[in-house]
Structure formats: C-alpha cells, structure tokens
Scaffold this motif. Structure first.
Motif, PDB file in Angstrom:
ATOM      1  N   SER A  25       0.811  -1.218   0.000  1.00  0.00           N
ATOM      2  CA  SER A  25       0.000   0.000   0.000  1.00  0.00           C
ATOM      3  C   SER A  25       0.841   1.262   0.000  1.00  0.00           C
ATOM      4  CB  SER A  25      -0.890   0.015   1.242  1.00  0.00           C
ATOM      5  OG  SER A  25      -0.083   0.019   2.398  1.00  0.00           O
ATOM      6  N   GLY A  26       2.127   1.137   0.277  1.00  0.00           N
ATOM      7  CA  GLY A  26       2.976   2.310   0.330  1.00  0.00           C
ATOM      8  C   GLY A  26       3.819   2.367   1.584  1.00  0.00           C
ATOM      9  N   ASN A  28       6.040   0.249   2.410  1.00  0.00           N
ATOM     10  CA  ASN A  28       7.392  -0.130   1.988  1.00  0.00           C
ATOM     11  C   ASN A  28       8.171  -0.775   3.124  1.00  0.00           C
ATOM     12  OD1 ASN A  28       9.573  -0.494   0.338  1.00  0.00           O
ATOM     13  ND2 ASN A  28      10.231   1.634   0.360  1.00  0.00           N
ATOM     14  N   ASN A  80       6.674  -0.528  -4.692  1.00  0.00           N
ATOM     15  CA  ASN A  80       5.341  -0.958  -4.282  1.00  0.00           C
ATOM     16  C   ASN A  80       4.941  -2.317  -4.832  1.00  0.00           C
ATOM     17  OD1 ASN A  80       5.141  -0.114  -6.901  1.00  0.00           O
ATOM     18  ND2 ASN A  80       3.082   0.709  -6.688  1.00  0.00           N
TER      19      ASN A  80
END
Length: 129
Positions: A25-26, A28, A80
């Motif tokens: 989702s981001g 990371n 991502n």
C-alpha cells in the motif's frame, strides 16, 4: 500499516500459465524491516490453507512439493510491487484462492514456518481440465 493487494488471478486451461503479483500500500516494509519473510499461500474450497512458496529478505526460497519445478517466487524491484508468483504448467488441483503474506522476522528465521501476520485479500485462480 502494511496492506497487501494481490492481482493476476484468472481462469486458464490446464497447462497454462499465470503470474500473480502482490503490491504494498505504500508502507514499503522492505525498506523498514531488516529481516522479513514473504510468501504465497492458497486455500481451495473445503481445504485448509497451505503454503505454496516463500522468500526471505536474504533471497532464500522454499516451495511446496506439489509446485516445485512449476512455480517460481520472486521479489519485485519496484518499491510498491513486492512479490510475484510465476505459475507454469498449471493443473486443476492448483485451483484455489491465492494470498500473499508478509512478516517481520529475526535473522536466520525459517520462512516456511514463520507466523505471517499481514495478509492480502486474495486472488482467485481457476484451472480447468
């Protein structure tokens, strides 16, 4: 928060191929966690969830006996896109919902036995004979 999203599932005939992807989702987590495991799992109707393949932050991989030589797990290079599962020579018994999962671990952990605590919602794979 880690949020995983699978894609790439579909319907194919026996002998065909599919490539599953798992996106982050981001958050990371690969940049945040020193050691981690990621894996693909599947669950067919009426059956228990089973591990398909895993990969560690050190690049080590494991495969279920039933998919060895046909499936390949790999990490994505983009920030991502975490994980791929290349599935070749698909069989009807590969039909299942496929999930990607991740967990932060200690160095030297065995990814196939790790207790995964982040899961995607799954992508359906259907193989017809």
């Amino acid at each position: 928060q880690v949020r995983l999203l699978e894609s790439g599932g579909g319907s194919v005939q026996a002998g065909g191929s599919l490539r599953l992807s798992c996106a982050d989702s981001g958050y990371n987590f690969r940049a945040r966690w020193r050691h981690y495991c990621m894996g693909w799992f599947r669950q067919a109707p009426g059956k228990e969830r089973e591990g398909v393949a895993t990969i560690g932050s050190d690049g080590s991989t494991t495969y279920a006996h039933s998919v060895k030589g046909r499936f390949t797990i790999s990490q994505g290079n983009a920030a991502n896109t975490l994980l791929y599962l290349q599935m070749n020579s698909l069989k009807p018994e590969d039909t299942a919902m496929y999930y990607c999962a991740a967990v932060q671990v200690y160095s030297g952990s065995w990814c196939y036995e790790a207790q995964y605590n982040f899961w995607g919602q799954g992508t359906q794979v259907t193989v017809s004979s």
